[in-house]
Design a protein around this motif. Sequence first.
Motif, short mmCIF file in Angstrom:
data_model
loop_
_atom_site.label_atom_id
_atom_site.label_comp_id
_atom_site.label_asym_id
_atom_site.label_seq_id
_atom_site.Cartn_x
_atom_site.Cartn_y
_atom_site.Cartn_z
N GLU A 196 68.04 -60.18 -39.39
CA GLU A 196 66.97 -61.16 -39.54
C GLU A 196 67.21 -62.02 -40.78
O GLU A 196 67.79 -61.56 -41.76
CB GLU A 196 65.61 -60.46 -39.64
N ILE A 197 66.74 -63.28 -40.70
CA ILE A 197 66.91 -64.19 -41.82
C ILE A 197 66.14 -63.66 -43.02
O ILE A 197 64.98 -63.22 -42.88
CB ILE A 197 66.45 -65.61 -41.44
N PRO A 198 66.73 -63.65 -44.21
CA PRO A 198 66.03 -63.13 -45.40
C PRO A 198 64.77 -63.93 -45.71
O PRO A 198 64.65 -65.11 -45.37
CB PRO A 198 67.07 -63.29 -46.52
N ALA A 199 63.84 -63.27 -46.36
CA ALA A 199 62.58 -63.93 -46.74
C ALA A 199 62.88 -65.10 -47.68
O ALA A 199 63.79 -65.04 -48.51
CB ALA A 199 61.65 -62.93 -47.41
N LEU A 200 62.11 -66.17 -47.52
CA LEU A 200 62.20 -67.38 -48.34
C LEU A 200 63.49 -68.15 -48.14
O LEU A 200 63.80 -69.06 -48.90
CB LEU A 200 62.02 -67.05 -49.83
#
Length: 836
Positions: free
Chosen positions: A581-585
């Motif tokens: 999953e794409i990292p936060a922020l």
Amino acid sequence: MFRLSWRMTMRDWRAGELRFLLVALIVAVASLSSVGFFADRLRSGLNRDAHQLLGADLLVSADQSVNLEWKTEAKKRGLQTAETVVFSSMGIAGEGDHALAKLVSLKAVSQHYPLRGKLKLNQRVGSVDREVATDDIPAPGTVWIDPSLQIALNLKPGDKLRLGDMAFVFTHTIADEPDRGAGFMNFAPRVMIAVSDLPATNLVQNGSRVTYRFLMAGANKEIAQFQTQLESQIEQQKLKGVRLESLQSGRPEMRATLDRSEQFLSLVSLLSAMLAAVAIAMAARRFMLRHLDACAMLRCLGLTQNQVTMMYLSEFLLLGLLGSIVGVAVGYAAHYVLLEWLGSLLAKDLPAASWLPALHGVATGLLLLVGFALPPVLQLRDVPHNRVIRREQDAPQALTIVTYVLGLSMFVGLLLWQTGDVKLGLLTAAGFLVGLLAFALISWLCVMSLKRVRNVFQSTSWRFAVTALQRRPGATVIQIVALALGLMALLLLTVVRGDLISAWKKSTPADAPNHFVINIQPDQKDEIAAKLASFDHPSMYPMIRGRLIAVNAKAVTAETYEEDQAKRMVDREFNLSAMNEIPALNQITAGKWFDDSSAIEPEASVEIGIAKTLKLKLGDQLSFDIAGQQVTARLTSLRKLDWGSMRVNFFIVLNPKSMVDMPVTWITAFRLPANDVRFVNQLTLDYPNLTVVDVGVMIKQLQSVLDQVITAVEFLFLFTLASGVLVLYAALAGSQDVRQREAALLRALGATRKQLSYAQWIEFLLIGSVAGILAASGASAVGWALAHFSFNFEWNFSPLVWLVGVFIGAACALFGGWVGLRNVLNQPPLLSLRES
């Protein structure tokens, strides 16, 4: 002619005609010389210690242990050799609840280190602490440390310092480490051990970030031949992460930093010099106007045009030499202030300054005088004889265009000389002139708009002030622009700087992590995650070290790119990661995030900035060398990262399926309360291989460095403000004679001295207020540009900048006006009318 020139010089000096010119020249030369002496001493220090910056004549730096064949060949050639191993780790002092831990820069050294220069230790001789040079290295089982670490961990000689699985006995503190650099601050304090003790610490493991250095010294011929051989082998074998450094390269990144700093400081000082040059030109024109009658009289007494020229050339040569020498002396004293404010960033034993900056300052002073003062003064050679009878004749206007061209040429020439870069010099000149024209246009519009407010107030003084400003629009515009430029420079590095720092702090969340934990081994991941569970459940991220070796099947090396930043990126290993999953922020700006559940081929997501630097685009095939294995991934998305969040970020992320069975360590970040230092101490005690980075401490250190540098630059901008006030004074003094006649006429027509005095104060307040508004607007515009294009955070305009600008502008104008025109109303009206 020389005797006549000397007599005329002393006469003009006693009459006060040359004092202002001298002050303006001193300010210009002092501003440039202070930077010149400062940079000269830094550069001399680097040149003096060139060999010590390496600790050798030739150095091989690598991410892996240096080739054994190279070591054997070096010894066959009769070269002296030594080795060092450098990396970051945690140093722990004490036991149990009283244990203290700190991030250190560990350096393991071999016998004969250093090959060039001397390692110095702090030793107590009697009752005095002295620096003593040594040819030894730490004995087995002992450690030498920086004094700052001794204080931080409260260590005494004989105490134990644990590094990994081994406890060392602290014996000495390090006073000077020759190959550490040119004295600039390092964030982690140094810890030095013998290289033979390194295996027992078990700190160097798979995935550890370690720099291996192989040092060589010997005859110049042998060093040059071996260097050529090594360069050839590195090129032929396409070795990655291997770099050669020699005395000739001399730490080019440090020299480049010094060059850029010197250029910036030179431009700051040059702004002061240019404003002072405007003051010189205005004062010279006033000098010419006040000498018209005397020159006409000398012509009647038989002086030829050439003799007039030689007389004033000699007079101004004497003035230029005196002003330049005094300016150099003031600059020499001022550079000590810069050294004092930057004391913690610079070596303490810099060499004495050479004579070159002094000669540079004198030459600059003479150039300023030639370019800006002599052209109007030399017009005196064209004064006609009959001016003695017909005094109403205008001043000679010959060579007016040539005068402006010469002054502009001198301005551009000084820029190119100071910067040493044609492109930078021309761009700076263009920016300065555009800003000057913009300020001049706005000032002129403001002066013209005063017509509509002339009758707003019934005060006679108000009407006198507005009329006076409009009667001399050219002089008024010069006064406003000069003061605005000086104030803008000062506001930019005081009020606006505070707004920039405030905005930067706001861009970092209050709950942002302040500690990073790196080098977590796979078998430690779950245990450490459990220990960190109370800190908002921080995420664990895999970290894999890999080197970019090809793009679209074409090999890439440092030579593939022109930009230094791209060269450095390709020449070192990247910290890669793999996640579903794409990292936060993180924000996708192009392409789409990979879906690892269905992906067959390896895919990569790249940060948009590094993609631009390396000229990567969607669809490119990126090949990485990861621990000897090659992985090729297609670039499927570009990401924008929020670096201000202080969370874990990666330039390049691959889909997890492509990273199966790759050597991996883990990294995480968490926020530790300020008073809970025991947790980090216990964590590093339980897991000595971990590196815990206190980001909060590093940010404070960075801010301390930034504050010192900005303070030094603010000191230089005091010269700029002084130059702006000089121009204001010159403009006011240049109109002093006209003002005296106007004041005499108005008083003869019934105006009181009090009304005219109030009118002058109102005039100064208007000039200062407009200059302050322009300065605040310019400083805010530059602040917005820095925030938007350099720092990438939101910018909020603060009304405080305009309030401070108006207040300081009015204060400076009132002071300059009082100094320049305090005698205008003191002369009797009848005497002024008779003299006119």
